[in-house]
Design an enzyme around this catalytic site. Structure first.
Site, PDB file in Angstrom:
ATOM      1  N   LYS A 112       1.876   3.757   4.429  1.00 51.27           N
ATOM      2  CA  LYS A 112       1.278   4.587   3.390  1.00 51.27           C
ATOM      3  C   LYS A 112       2.310   5.517   2.749  1.00 51.27           C
ATOM      4  CE  LYS A 112      -3.195   3.526   4.403  1.00 51.27           C
ATOM      5  NZ  LYS A 112      -3.151   2.688   5.609  1.00 51.27           N
TER       6      LYS A 112
HETATM    7  C1  LIG Z   1      -3.891   1.609   6.005  1.00 51.08           C
HETATM    8  C2  LIG Z   1      -3.365   0.768   7.099  1.00 51.08           C
HETATM    9  C3  LIG Z   1      -3.646  -0.600   7.158  1.00 51.08           C
HETATM   10  C4  LIG Z   1      -4.557  -1.287   6.179  1.00 51.08           C
HETATM   11  O1  LIG Z   1      -4.039  -1.255   4.874  1.00 51.08           O
HETATM   12  P1  LIG Z   1      -5.007  -1.545   3.635  1.00 51.08           P
HETATM   13  O2  LIG Z   1      -4.160  -1.310   2.428  1.00 51.08           O
HETATM   14  O3  LIG Z   1      -6.122  -0.551   3.750  1.00 51.08           O
HETATM   15  O4  LIG Z   1      -5.484  -2.919   3.759  1.00 51.08           O
HETATM   16  C5  LIG Z   1      -3.041  -1.329   8.163  1.00 51.08           C
HETATM   17  N1  LIG Z   1      -2.232  -0.755   9.075  1.00 51.08           N
HETATM   18  C6  LIG Z   1      -1.955   0.551   9.056  1.00 51.08           C
HETATM   19  C7  LIG Z   1      -1.074   1.126  10.098  1.00 51.08           C
HETATM   20  C8  LIG Z   1      -2.502   1.374   8.062  1.00 51.08           C
HETATM   21  O5  LIG Z   1      -2.234   2.677   8.040  1.00 51.08           O
END
Ligand SMILES: *Cc1c(COP(=O)(O)O)cnc(C)c1O
Length: 461
Positions: A112
């Site tokens: 993120k």
């Molecule tokens: C947010 C997240 C996901 C999922 O990602 P999306 O974009 O919501 O599909 C997977 N793994 C981790 C560690 C995350 O923080």
């Protein structure tokens, strides 16, 4: 470049407006009116370039005149300067045809950060220019919230409120949200699950009086700016394995469908991606949908990969919009049916989705087993989300190189990782004192009006 809503009736916006707004006024999600493409020569020229240079080439066609080239290069440089790895998104080889794309070298140890750090820079630059103030409200299953707080803390023109499901995020995730000392960031622990939090954020956007009063802005994965930032590492990793002269495939641990959708955009831009594989934990609405054509909600069950404990996958609406040939009215009516529990995707649209995405599901036992096996066999300690990815990827390994996205650092989920492997991953030294910092959090009922008054009170002072 103009941006249109997946439900067809919201105002058409510029990149800057779409980024600052998040959710469209008709309840839809913004998408570019057309997807720009890069030529084979453009992609070939990325070989040997820095992550930042590739980021500029990939994102520049989408931002219109929101920033000049020099400004945009500067924002990109600032966004990734705090990452703990010179490559930003290094690729690690697991097996002859299986690679791990490490996306956890940012300040909060999850992918993120790639989008949120850049969004933070872009918001600050745009708001400083206009003199406006915004209130960012977001829902998180753990990683979005910490990444948002890290990206926006201390900024003058922004207040940030993050709703997270009380007791359902890991201790590291919680502490990353509750320990920043800056007065403009606020952690709200909601007595509910992630879908409750996400639904309340959507309701706040649809409450137009509230939306105006607090100048609401969104940075959840529905924000187009976030999806765009994630397109970059599909290019950087594929090019390092020989694209555009060689195809690659990706397996993506998926919850809200943002990260895998960024892969779809990369493919539409001209990156030769063979397979895009959706990997889910036992909360498997996406896998079931791709198997059956029926998008039907079930209850959320907590898992050891909590950032994927989601049953309504917001960004899937963007894929549906393309599956329905950009027919906003049909998307709007299907989304309406979702309130009653689900909908059946029409035959043509379902065929498009099946042609575009493959999928697999990983149980809790399989997740733990993958953590254990990959440590023993490859010397890599995986976070549980990444383990879901490698497990699903294994069923799809072939002659095309497979890149599995490593979405978080194992130290972010120490209990699950330790239980599965007997090894506890230490936090990187720069955040080793996380467990000693004092926490600041407001516990709230799962109630929209209560949360709206907390927000109004806090921004008034
Ligand atoms: C947010 C997240 C996901 C999922 O990602 P999306 O974009 O919501 O599909 C997977 N793994 C981790 C560690 C995350 O923080």
């Amino acid at each position: 470049m103009r941006y249109i809503s997946t439900r067809g009736t919201a105002p058409v916006l510029t990149f800057e407006q779409a980024m600052l707004t998040g959710l469209a006024r008709d309840g839809g999600l913004y998408l570019p009116e057309s997807i720009p493409t890069l030529s084979k020569a453009d992609i070939a020229a990325m070989a040997g370039q820095s992550y930042e240079d590739i980021a500029f080439t990939v994102m520049r066609p989408f931002i219109g005149d929101t920033f000049t080239d020099d400004q945009f290069k500067h924002l990109i440089a600032q966004a990734y300067a705090g990452f703990g790895h010179a490559a930003r998104a290094p690729l690690v080889q697991l097996d002859s045809n299986h690679f791990l794309l490490e996306l956890f070298h940012g300040p909060t140890l999850a992918f993120k950060d790639f989008a949120m750090q850049l969004i933070g820079q872009m918001f600050e630059a745009a708001l400083t220019r206009s003199g406006d103030r915004v209130t960012i409200v977001g829902a998180t299953s753990g990683d979005t919230g910490s990444a948002a707080m890290e990206a926006f803390r201390g900024l003058d023109a922004v207040d940030v409120f993050i709703l997270y499901p009380h007791g359902r995020v890991s201790e590291v995730q919680r502490r990353q949200m509750t320990t920043p000392t800056e007065a403009n960031v606020h952690a709200l622990a909601v007595d509910g699950d992630f879908d409750d939090c996400q639904a309340m954020v959507k309701d706040m956007f649809n409450d137009f009086a509230f939306r105006e009063e607090v100048s609401l802005a969104g940075v959840n994965s529905i924000n187009w700016g976030r999806v765009l930032a994630q397109v970059v590492y599909y290019f950087s990793s594929a090019v390092s394995l020989g694209a555009p002269h060689r195809e690659v495939s990706f397996t993506v641990p998926t919850g809200n469908f943002g990260d895998i959708f960024a892969g779809y955009i990369a493919q539409q831009m001209g990156l030769p991606i063979k397979d895009l594989i959706v990997a889910t934990n036992r909360n498997d609405i996406l896998h079931r949908t791709l198997e059956t054509g029926s998008y039907t909600k079930e209850g959320v069950e907590p898992t050891i990969s909590p950032s994927m404990d989601i049953q309504v996958s917001s960004n899937f609406e963007r894929a549906l919009f393309y599956a329905y040939d950009q027919d906003g009215a049909t998307v709007a009516s299907q989304m309406d049916d979702l309130k009653g529990g689900g909908f059946q995707i029409s035959q043509g649209a379902y065929q498009m989705l099946k042609d575009t995405f493959k999928s697999g599901r990983c149980s809790e036992d399989e997740t733990s087993a993958a953590i254990k096996t990959y440590l023993a066999k490859h010397g890599e300690l995986l976070c549980p989300h990444t383990a879901v990815g490698t497990h699903v990827a294994e069923a799809h390994l072939g002659t095309t190189p497979m890149i599995t996205l490593a979405t978080a650092h194992p130290a972010k989920f120490p209990d699950a990782v330790n239980a599965a492997s007997g090894v506890a991953a230490p936090l990187p030294p720069r955040m080793a004192d996380l467990y000693d910092r004092p926490e600041r959090v407001t516990r709230t009922a799962n109630n929209l009006a209560d949360i709206q008054s907390i927000i109004k009170e806090r921004i008034a002072t």
